[in-house]
Scaffold this active site. Structure first.
Site: not given
Ligand code: AMP
Length: 288
Positions: A32, A34, A36, A60, A175, A183, A186
């Site tokens: 996680l 900022e 998230h 996925q 964000v 952010m 990766r």
């Molecule tokens: P992930 O853990 O990458 O599958 O992301 C989980 C959720 O967090 C998804 O809805 C992503 O779109 C969101 N998310 C990831 N990075 C960002 C970011 N930089 N800004 C806003 N939402 C994000």
């Protein structure tokens, strides 16, 4: 904060909570940042109970992608969610969600025909399948998703509408780091040099946005060509970079003036070394 692993126990808990409270849910793959946590804060505003899931979903990831090496700093994530006042952290194993014999898949329609749907075959089918399961398990009234993964957001919205799911999908803006890089879990794969070069991605998108506002008569093809040149100069390998309407994600025809695309959005995916990054921005006027 309740740490729960079993889908059955989460569902029982959620059904009990729902008698008196609404539930907001944030699905994540952990590691996680900022971005998230902003989604979690949004969830906190929406409902009395907040559930966050951490699950790196094998469905996925295509063969050869980063499923095995995806970072899993679970204790840190757990502590961050505890600090955010999350009510329950759902952290199932692969076998908890996909026991032997699991065979159902949710099919995704036209929204997966482009962009990440092409580069990552099966990716969105895996995303919507796990999301439908997670929505059922958590009994969510609200599910919060980031615009950072814009195609995913639209696909989840479509599934929710098409399948009459009794929940509201809430979007949170992307964000970014102070220097503009979106952010992403990766980003930690990047070497310092790659991290520096990665900035070309948000900068190219920002420039496209500026041009779309100051010169709406510029053709989509010209805008895309300028942005591609900038990315290539920074040594980024372009997977895709295109302009599409936010509504249907169909790439705009090159000769169209950007000002004539409905709810235009620039979407891109690049590879920097072994790391694949995606980003997108809304183009044109903000108040459309
Ligand atoms: P992930 O853990 O990458 O599958 O992301 C989980 C959720 O967090 C998804 O809805 C992503 O779109 C969101 N998310 C990831 N990075 C960002 C970011 N930089 N800004 C806003 N939402 C994000």
């Amino acid at each position: 904060m309740l740490l729960l692993k079993s889908p059955e126990v989460v569902q029982e808990t959620a059904l009990r909570w729902k008698r008196e409270s609404r539930i907001a849910f944030v699905p994540t793959m952990g590691c996680l940042h900022e971005g998230h946590l902003k989604l979690v804060a949004k969830a906190r505003e929406l409902a009395e109970k907040v559930i966050v899931s951490i699950f790196v979903n094998p469905l996925q990831f295509a063969p050869g992608e980063d499923f095995e090496r995806y970072p899993r700093p679970f204790e840190e994530d757990q502590a961050a969610l505890e600090r955010m006042g999350v009510d329950s952290l759902f952290h199932p194993s692969v076998a908890d969600l996909y026991p032997d014999g699991f065979s159902t898949r949710v099919a995704v329609g036209d929204l997966s025909r482009h962009f990440c749907g092409i580069s990552r075959p099966g990716h969105f089918e895996g995303v919507v399948t796990v999301c439908l399961k997670l929505f059922q398990i958590t009994q969510a009234d609200f599910a919060v998703f980031g615009e950072k993964d814009f195609q995913q957001l639209q696909i989840i919205r479509k599934m929710t509408a098409d399948l009459n799911l009794p929940l509201t999908v809430v979007a949170h803006p992307t964000v970014r780091e102070e220097d503009g890089l979106a952010m992403s879990s990766r980003n930690r794969y990047l070497t310092p040099e790659e991290r520096q070069n990665a900035l070309a991605l948000p900068e190219a998108l920002k420039r496209m946005r500026a041009i779309s506002r100051s010169h709406p008569d510029t053709s989509v093809a010209d805008m895309v060509a300028t942005a591609k040149t900038a990315l290539e100069k920074a040594g980024l390998a372009i997977d895709y970079l295109a302009v599409a309407s936010s509504r249907d994600l169909v790439p705009a025809v090159g000769s169209t003036p950007i000002g004539q695309v409905a709810e235009p959005r620039a979407l891109a995916a690049v590879k920097i070394g072994k790391t694949r990054l995606i980003d997108n921005v809304r183009l044109g006027s903000l108040d459309e």
